[in-house]
Design an enzyme around this catalytic site. Structure first.
Site, PDB file in Angstrom:
ATOM      1  N   ASP A 143      -1.071  -9.755   8.248  1.00 60.12           N
ATOM      2  CA  ASP A 143      -0.924  -9.077   6.955  1.00 60.12           C
ATOM      3  C   ASP A 143       0.074  -7.950   7.187  1.00 60.12           C
ATOM      4  OD1 ASP A 143      -1.209  -8.049   4.452  1.00 60.12           O
ATOM      5  OD2 ASP A 143      -3.372  -7.697   4.571  1.00 60.12           O
TER       6      ASP A 143
ATOM      7  N   HIS B 113      -0.869  -2.504  -4.422  1.00 62.68           N
ATOM      8  CA  HIS B 113      -0.266  -3.333  -5.477  1.00 62.68           C
ATOM      9  C   HIS B 113      -0.282  -2.663  -6.859  1.00 62.68           C
ATOM     10  CE1 HIS B 113       0.207  -6.358  -2.547  1.00 62.68           C
ATOM     11  NE2 HIS B 113      -0.931  -6.985  -2.657  1.00 62.68           N
TER      12      HIS B 113
ATOM     13  N   ARG C  96       0.794  -1.221   0.000  1.00 60.28           N
ATOM     14  CA  ARG C  96       0.000   0.000   0.000  1.00 60.28           C
ATOM     15  C   ARG C  96       0.836   1.286   0.000  1.00 60.28           C
ATOM     16  NH1 ARG C  96      -2.476  -3.907   2.608  1.00 60.28           N
ATOM     17  NH2 ARG C  96      -4.670  -4.255   2.132  1.00 60.28           N
TER      18      ARG C  96
ATOM     19  N   HIS D  49       3.220 -12.522  -6.047  1.00 58.59           N
ATOM     20  CA  HIS D  49       2.111 -12.734  -5.121  1.00 58.59           C
ATOM     21  C   HIS D  49       1.581 -14.165  -5.173  1.00 58.59           C
ATOM     22  CE1 HIS D  49      -1.217 -11.521  -2.577  1.00 58.59           C
ATOM     23  NE2 HIS D  49      -0.817 -10.271  -2.598  1.00 58.59           N
TER      24      HIS D  49
ATOM     25  N   GLU E 194       5.782 -12.191   0.505  1.00 62.83           N
ATOM     26  CA  GLU E 194       6.170 -11.265  -0.560  1.00 62.83           C
ATOM     27  C   GLU E 194       7.413 -10.502  -0.150  1.00 62.83           C
ATOM     28  OE1 GLU E 194       2.266  -9.107  -1.363  1.00 62.83           O
ATOM     29  OE2 GLU E 194       1.798 -10.616   0.141  1.00 62.83           O
TER      30      GLU E 194
HETATM   31  C1  BGC Z   1      -1.865  -7.567   1.099  1.00 63.07           C
HETATM   32  C2  BGC Z   1      -3.266  -7.812   1.607  1.00 63.07           C
HETATM   33  C3  BGC Z   1      -4.188  -7.914   0.441  1.00 63.07           C
HETATM   34  C4  BGC Z   1      -3.723  -9.017  -0.458  1.00 63.07           C
HETATM   35  C5  BGC Z   1      -4.538  -9.040  -1.719  1.00 63.07           C
HETATM   36  C6  BGC Z   1      -1.486  -8.739   0.270  1.00 63.07           C
HETATM   37  O1  BGC Z   1      -0.207  -8.554  -0.229  1.00 63.07           O
HETATM   38  O2  BGC Z   1      -0.944  -7.358   2.132  1.00 63.07           O
HETATM   39  O3  BGC Z   1      -3.676  -6.779   2.464  1.00 63.07           O
HETATM   40  O4  BGC Z   1      -5.517  -8.136   0.819  1.00 63.07           O
HETATM   41  O5  BGC Z   1      -2.392  -8.820  -0.819  1.00 63.07           O
HETATM   42  O6  BGC Z   1      -4.969 -10.265  -2.029  1.00 63.07           O
END
Ligand code: BGC
Length: 349
Positions: free
Chosen positions: A249, A102, A77, A177, A315
């Site tokens: 997260d 992202h 973010r 991802h 990640e």
């Molecule tokens: C984020 C999550 C997000 C997800 C999306 C992750 O990399 O940290 O907050 O919901 O990606 O699927």
């Protein structure tokens, strides 16, 4: 080997590339550079696909929470979808409440069609993936030329090398991802998987999952993975940070920091199958996401639905919101510089 996987609404053909080496098999889509399947053996030699995904392009386009995709221009973010660089404020595409997630909106790197070229280099095989993002795309300054190399080594390791250049000062933070379930996609929760992360600190977040800016020690918190432990062990504690994220997260501040060569940072093991993933990276951070937003509405290639905690993401990256956090390692890329990042995934059983 390349085969037609499907077509986008505008008729663009999406291909699926298959690679195999050293006991690992993988399939990669030109759409989003998506790893749609990665197969490795268990301790008895039985193969399973350990990545969540779909068996059709329509679901990837309309419903994917970034399954297997390349992420750019900025992993995770950026607060309020804006940042200031060299005195100029840039407004990004906002797609997660008031924040940009992202790379944002319609043209994140997970949603573009990559040019793919296969290669063989000595004992290794792989794919070069190219994409040029135009100046201003999703609000980011500079024409960003990106090259990602997926290598399957003779030992069955999957190595990812990222490179990017720009013609204007900008920010970059690329990652991958993949949603891992080492027992096999669609086989249920990952709460019994054991995880170890070489990090003594993490970056706590606000309710919108933007780092508050002050790394905190993991000691005596559910975020302590310095010794290997089951992911489910502390996942239901009433810790404010777990409440904000509906689980984990968060970004771990890797003890090794930025390194010129990939260094080991995490080991994930599924005790039931014996499948083990070891990760090494040049990056200073690791976002560990425990699949909190999987809600039983998506169906994988196994024909089984994905529920909360049915996979996790690891990640490798610079820290979230770095463009607005002067104390974090910089994500600025300037003309004449080359962004470089490498992550290696090694498998054993
Ligand atoms: C984020 C999550 C997000 C997800 C999306 C992750 O990399 O940290 O907050 O919901 O990606 O699927």
């Amino acid at each position: 080997m390349k085969e037609l996987f499907g077509k986008l609404a505008d008729g663009t053909e999406i291909h699926s590339w298959s690679l195999a080496n050293g006991g690992t098999r993988m399939k990669v889509l030109s759409y989003g550079g998506i790893v749609r399947s990665l197969e490795i053996p268990d301790r008895r030699g039985h193969y399973a696909n350990v990545c969540l995904g779909f068996d059709n392009i329509e679901d990837y386009v309309s419903a994917s929470p970034y399954f297997g995709a390349l992420i750019g221009r900025y992993g995770n973010r950026i607060g309020k979808g804006e940042f200031t660089l060299d005195g100029k404020t840039y407004r990004l595409s906002v797609n997660d409440g008031e924040n940009s997630l992202h790379g944002g909106g319609t043209m994140g790197f997970d949603k573009v069609v990559w040019d793919i070229e296969p290669f063989t280099k000595g004992p290794d095989v792989g794919l070069y993936l190219h994409h040029t993002s135009v100046d201003g795309e999703m609000g980011y300054p500079g024409t960003l030329k990106t090259k990602v190399t997926y290598t399957l080594t003779q030992h069955g390791d999957w190595r990812v090398d990222y490179e990017a250049t720009t013609d204007k000062a900008t920010v970059v933070n690329l990652t991958s991802h993949v949603y891992w379930n080492l027992a096999g996609e669609g086989s249920g929760t990952i709460e019994n998987h054991e995880l170890k992360i070489a990090a003594s600190r993490y970056t706590p977040v606000d309710p919108g999952l933007i780092p508050t800016g002050e790394p905190a020690p993991v000691a005596d918190t559910p975020f302590d993975f310095r010794r290997s432990k089951a992911i489910g062990e502390n996942l239901r504690e009433t810790h404010q940070q777990l409440l904000y994220a509906k689980g984990i997260d968060h970004n771990w501040v890797l003890d090794k920091g930025i390194s010129p060569k990939p260094e080991w940072i995490a080991t994930l093991k599924d005790p039931s199958s014996g499948r083990t993933l070891r990760m090494a990276t040049t990056e200073p951070g690791l976002q560990f996401y425990s699949g909190n937003f999987l809600d039983g509405t998506l169906v994988g290639p196994s024909g089984r639905i994905y529920r909360q905690g049915d996979a996790l993401c690891l990640e490798t990256q610079h820290f979230p919101d770095s463009p607005n956090q002067p104390s974090f390692p910089s994500t600025v890329l300037r003309p004449g510089q080359t962004y470089r990042s490498t992550t290696v995934h090694s498998f054993s059983r």
